[in-house]
Scaffold this motif. Structure first.
Motif, PDB file in Angstrom:
ATOM      1  N   TYR A 266     -10.351  -2.400  -0.871  1.00 32.70           N
ATOM      2  CA  TYR A 266     -10.307  -1.289  -0.038  1.00 32.70           C
ATOM      3  C   TYR A 266     -11.233  -1.866   1.348  1.00 32.70           C
ATOM      4  CZ  TYR A 266     -11.855   3.072   2.237  1.00 32.70           C
ATOM      5  OH  TYR A 266     -12.587   4.003   3.356  1.00 32.70           O
ATOM      6  N   ALA A 267     -12.438  -2.239   1.082  1.00 29.71           N
ATOM      7  CA  ALA A 267     -13.179  -2.778   2.198  1.00 29.71           C
ATOM      8  C   ALA A 267     -12.848  -3.547   3.411  1.00 29.71           C
ATOM      9  CB  ALA A 267     -14.793  -2.834   1.761  1.00 29.71           C
ATOM     10  N   GLN A 268     -12.365  -4.578   2.500  1.00 28.93           N
ATOM     11  CA  GLN A 268     -11.776  -5.816   3.362  1.00 28.93           C
ATOM     12  C   GLN A 268     -10.577  -5.312   4.136  1.00 28.93           C
ATOM     13  OE1 GLN A 268     -11.003  -8.774   0.478  1.00 28.93           O
ATOM     14  NE2 GLN A 268     -13.241  -9.612   0.531  1.00 28.93           N
ATOM     15  N   ASN A 269      -9.681  -4.569   3.947  1.00 27.77           N
ATOM     16  CA  ASN A 269      -8.790  -4.168   4.726  1.00 27.77           C
ATOM     17  C   ASN A 269      -9.123  -3.030   5.695  1.00 27.77           C
ATOM     18  OD1 ASN A 269      -6.127  -5.048   3.538  1.00 27.77           O
ATOM     19  ND2 ASN A 269      -6.846  -4.256   1.640  1.00 27.77           N
ATOM     20  N   ILE A 270     -10.113  -2.225   5.380  1.00 26.02           N
ATOM     21  CA  ILE A 270     -10.375  -1.233   6.539  1.00 26.02           C
ATOM     22  C   ILE A 270     -11.356  -1.983   7.571  1.00 26.02           C
ATOM     23  CG2 ILE A 270     -10.241   1.003   5.348  1.00 26.02           C
ATOM     24  CD1 ILE A 270     -13.470   1.088   5.386  1.00 26.02           C
ATOM     25  N   GLY A 271     -12.134  -2.976   6.995  1.00 23.34           N
ATOM     26  CA  GLY A 271     -12.816  -3.758   7.946  1.00 23.34           C
ATOM     27  C   GLY A 271     -12.095  -4.592   8.918  1.00 23.34           C
ATOM     28  N   LEU A 272     -10.849  -5.193   8.429  1.00 24.38           N
ATOM     29  CA  LEU A 272      -9.949  -5.827   9.339  1.00 24.38           C
ATOM     30  C   LEU A 272      -9.557  -4.759  10.391  1.00 24.38           C
ATOM     31  CD1 LEU A 272      -9.526  -8.684  10.105  1.00 24.38           C
ATOM     32  CD2 LEU A 272      -7.711  -8.784   8.624  1.00 24.38           C
ATOM     33  N   ALA A 273      -8.926  -3.655   9.807  1.00 30.20           N
ATOM     34  CA  ALA A 273      -8.266  -2.723  10.581  1.00 30.20           C
ATOM     35  C   ALA A 273      -9.213  -2.156  11.698  1.00 30.20           C
ATOM     36  CB  ALA A 273      -7.740  -1.605   9.629  1.00 30.20           C
TER      37      ALA A 273
ATOM     38  N   GLU B  27       1.240  -2.995  20.621  1.00 30.24           N
ATOM     39  CA  GLU B  27       2.127  -2.176  19.665  1.00 30.24           C
ATOM     40  C   GLU B  27       1.943  -2.670  18.319  1.00 30.24           C
ATOM     41  OE1 GLU B  27       3.163   0.921  19.615  1.00 30.24           O
ATOM     42  OE2 GLU B  27       2.066   0.859  21.225  1.00 30.24           O
ATOM     43  N   GLU B  28       2.152  -3.960  18.352  1.00 29.12           N
ATOM     44  CA  GLU B  28       1.957  -4.935  17.043  1.00 29.12           C
ATOM     45  C   GLU B  28       0.573  -4.830  16.412  1.00 29.12           C
ATOM     46  OE1 GLU B  28       4.335  -6.065  15.193  1.00 29.12           O
ATOM     47  OE2 GLU B  28       2.940  -7.237  13.783  1.00 29.12           O
ATOM     48  N   SER B  29      -0.342  -4.908  17.166  1.00 21.68           N
ATOM     49  CA  SER B  29      -1.651  -4.678  16.521  1.00 21.68           C
ATOM     50  C   SER B  29      -1.924  -3.221  15.911  1.00 21.68           C
ATOM     51  CB  SER B  29      -2.792  -4.817  17.821  1.00 21.68           C
ATOM     52  OG  SER B  29      -2.646  -6.192  18.566  1.00 21.68           O
ATOM     53  N   ARG B  30      -1.464  -2.206  16.615  1.00 22.05           N
ATOM     54  CA  ARG B  30      -1.414  -0.909  16.006  1.00 22.05           C
ATOM     55  C   ARG B  30      -0.543  -0.952  14.704  1.00 22.05           C
ATOM     56  NH1 ARG B  30      -1.100   2.297  21.438  1.00 22.05           N
ATOM     57  NH2 ARG B  30      -3.131   2.618  21.561  1.00 22.05           N
ATOM     58  N   ARG B  31       0.537  -1.505  14.446  1.00 23.19           N
ATOM     59  CA  ARG B  31       1.196  -1.457  13.367  1.00 23.19           C
ATOM     60  C   ARG B  31       0.336  -2.553  12.215  1.00 23.19           C
ATOM     61  NH1 ARG B  31       5.059  -3.829  10.803  1.00 23.19           N
ATOM     62  NH2 ARG B  31       4.978  -5.788  11.868  1.00 23.19           N
TER      63      ARG B  31
ATOM     64  N   ASN C 242      -0.748  -0.905   8.666  1.00 21.66           N
ATOM     65  CA  ASN C 242      -0.605  -1.821   7.102  1.00 21.66           C
ATOM     66  C   ASN C 242      -1.720  -1.835   6.364  1.00 21.66           C
ATOM     67  OD1 ASN C 242       2.228  -1.967   7.990  1.00 21.66           O
ATOM     68  ND2 ASN C 242       2.192  -4.160   8.663  1.00 21.66           N
ATOM     69  N   LEU C 243      -2.844  -2.440   7.201  1.00 18.96           N
ATOM     70  CA  LEU C 243      -4.240  -2.588   6.557  1.00 18.96           C
ATOM     71  C   LEU C 243      -4.517  -1.246   5.970  1.00 18.96           C
ATOM     72  CD1 LEU C 243      -5.514  -5.015   9.057  1.00 18.96           C
ATOM     73  CD2 LEU C 243      -5.105  -5.734   6.781  1.00 18.96           C
ATOM     74  N   VAL C 244      -4.472  -0.195   6.675  1.00 17.04           N
ATOM     75  CA  VAL C 244      -5.053   1.010   6.188  1.00 17.04           C
ATOM     76  C   VAL C 244      -4.174   1.511   4.861  1.00 17.04           C
ATOM     77  CG1 VAL C 244      -5.251   3.528   6.695  1.00 17.04           C
ATOM     78  CG2 VAL C 244      -5.970   1.823   8.329  1.00 17.04           C
ATOM     79  N   ASP C 245      -2.845   1.188   4.907  1.00 19.92           N
ATOM     80  CA  ASP C 245      -2.125   1.651   3.792  1.00 19.92           C
ATOM     81  C   ASP C 245      -2.358   0.884   2.705  1.00 19.92           C
ATOM     82  OD1 ASP C 245      -0.662   3.463   5.704  1.00 19.92           O
ATOM     83  OD2 ASP C 245       0.936   1.971   5.865  1.00 19.92           O
ATOM     84  N   GLU C 246      -2.809  -0.408   2.794  1.00 19.01           N
ATOM     85  CA  GLU C 246      -3.139  -1.341   1.659  1.00 19.01           C
ATOM     86  C   GLU C 246      -4.432  -0.858   1.119  1.00 19.01           C
ATOM     87  OE1 GLU C 246      -2.940  -5.676   2.129  1.00 19.01           O
ATOM     88  OE2 GLU C 246      -0.817  -5.313   3.126  1.00 19.01           O
ATOM     89  N   ALA C 247      -5.591  -0.663   2.064  1.00 23.41           N
ATOM     90  CA  ALA C 247      -6.704  -0.072   1.703  1.00 23.41           C
ATOM     91  C   ALA C 247      -6.481   1.156   0.796  1.00 23.41           C
ATOM     92  CB  ALA C 247      -7.594   0.082   2.828  1.00 23.41           C
ATOM     93  N   LYS C 248      -5.461   2.096   1.374  1.00 27.38           N
ATOM     94  CA  LYS C 248      -5.424   3.255   0.453  1.00 27.38           C
ATOM     95  C   LYS C 248      -5.021   3.047  -0.787  1.00 27.38           C
ATOM     96  CE  LYS C 248      -3.638   5.675   3.590  1.00 27.38           C
ATOM     97  NZ  LYS C 248      -3.157   6.849   4.499  1.00 27.38           N
ATOM     98  N   GLU C 249      -3.981   1.938  -0.899  1.00 29.64           N
ATOM     99  CA  GLU C 249      -3.399   1.605  -2.215  1.00 29.64           C
ATOM    100  C   GLU C 249      -4.412   1.083  -3.250  1.00 29.64           C
ATOM    101  OE1 GLU C 249      -0.075  -1.198  -2.142  1.00 29.64           O
ATOM    102  OE2 GLU C 249       0.751   0.185  -0.656  1.00 29.64           O
TER     103      GLU C 249
END
Ligand code: FPP
Ligand code: MG
Length: 306
Positions: free
Chosen positions: A221-228, A267-271, A275-282
């Motif tokens: 979770y943390a690694q994904n939100i960190g990058l996001a 736009e791609e950066s937002r996408r 994606n990272l936030v979605d993975e964090a939530k998973e």
């Protein structure tokens, strides 16, 4: 007295803004109490100037929230939460120095060296870093010593050359270079920003008694939100104003720093951030409803405007 924020246990009417404001006030009061002004006053005033100078307090809040999520209390995690904010603040004081990013505005106020001079600003950072570890060791209650030792070890690693310091060195090294790979950019950000964010989440979990499997999920979770978080920071540097950010805007462009929007476009950066936030939530699936605050914080990372 057992402090609790416990909002994640009462799903009805949960509102992230209210929760964050409540935790912010708690952290603000604890920081104020943690660092009184004593002799020699000058250095304590400089440390307090930056420590109590506002900020979202996202790092300590993540620590408190995670501790409660796995069954610990706010009281157990509060000294570590404060220490995390001390470390984050010291990294910003040093980052703003003329030898680094040479910035004059932070959290809507003049930077530490602009007010106290470079010599005191360097020492204020050093003082905060050392005090952070002292504070954890002397103020934590009701936490098994082995858990506390692991927290201190993880935190030391997160801020040293294997973490923040290493990321900052690479950030400075690649300033002005146009040909930077996405792998290098990932390295910079997973170290400069990600390592401390990960420590916030994971240390909260360890203090609260997380199992090794829970620590694994919290790390994902943390690694994904960190990058996001960093991708959004890069976007905001381009799109938000100095007034809203409370720090210089457009700084990355001016310093010719490589950023995600520069590599991918906005736009791609937002996408990618989404994606990272979605993975964090998973990664939080196994915690079920109890993880709703961490889920909401993940969403907040991509929707925040400063
Ligand atoms: C801000 O990045 C800076 C950091 C996240 C960390 C900087 C790290 C150091 C100065 C090392 C500190 C030393 C220790 C021992 C921890 P940024 O410049 O991209 O963001 P900004 O726009 O907020 O300045
Ligand atoms: Mg900077």
């Amino acid at each position: 007295m057992v402090l609790t924020n416990n909002i994640q246990l009462s799903p009805a009417g949960f509102d992230l803004a209210t929760y964050l404001a409540h935790c912010q006030a708690q952290v603000e009061a604890a920081l104020d109490q943690a660092l009184p002004v004593v002799y020699p006053e000058k250095i304590y005033e400089a440390m307090r100037y930056s420590l109590l100078g506002g900020g979202k307090r996202l790092r300590p809040i993540l620590c408190l929230t995670t501790c409660e999520l796995v069954g610990g209390t706010v009281e157990m995690a509060l000294p570590t939460a404060c220490a995390l904010e001390m470390i984050h603040t010291m990294s910003l004081i040093h980052d703003d120095l003329p030898a680094m990013d040479n910035d004059d505005l932070r959290r809507g106020k003049m930077t530490n060296h602009k007010v106290y001079g470079e010599d005191i600003a360097i020492l204020a950072g050093d003082g905060l870093l050392a005090y952070a570890f002292e504070h954890i060791a002397t103020q934590t209650r009701n936490c098994p010593p082995e858990a506390l030792l692991e927290v201190v070890a993880r935190l030391g690693r997160a801020v040293g050359a294997a973490g923040l310091v290493g990321g900052q060195v690479m950030d400075l090294d690649f300033e002005g270079q146009t040909n930077v790979s996405v792998e290098t950019l990932h390295f910079i950000h997973t170290h400069k920003t990600g390592a401390l964010l990960e420590a916030c989440v994971v240390c909260g979990g360890i203090i609260g008694g997380a199992t090794p499997l829970q620590v694994q999920y919290l790390t994902q979770y943390a690694q994904n939100i960190g990058l996001a978080f960093q991708i959004v920071d890069d976007i905001l540097d381009l799109t938000a104003t100095r007034e809203v950010l409370g720090k210089t805007a457009g700084k990355d462009l001016q310093a010719q720093k490589i950023t995600y929007p520069r590599l991918w476009g906005i736009e791609e950066s937002r996408r990618q951030a989404q994606n990272l936030v979605d993975e964090a939530k998973e990664a939080l699936m196994s915690f079920g409803e109890r993880a709703k605050v961490l889920v909401a914080i993940a969403d907040y990372i991509t929707t925040r405007n400063y």
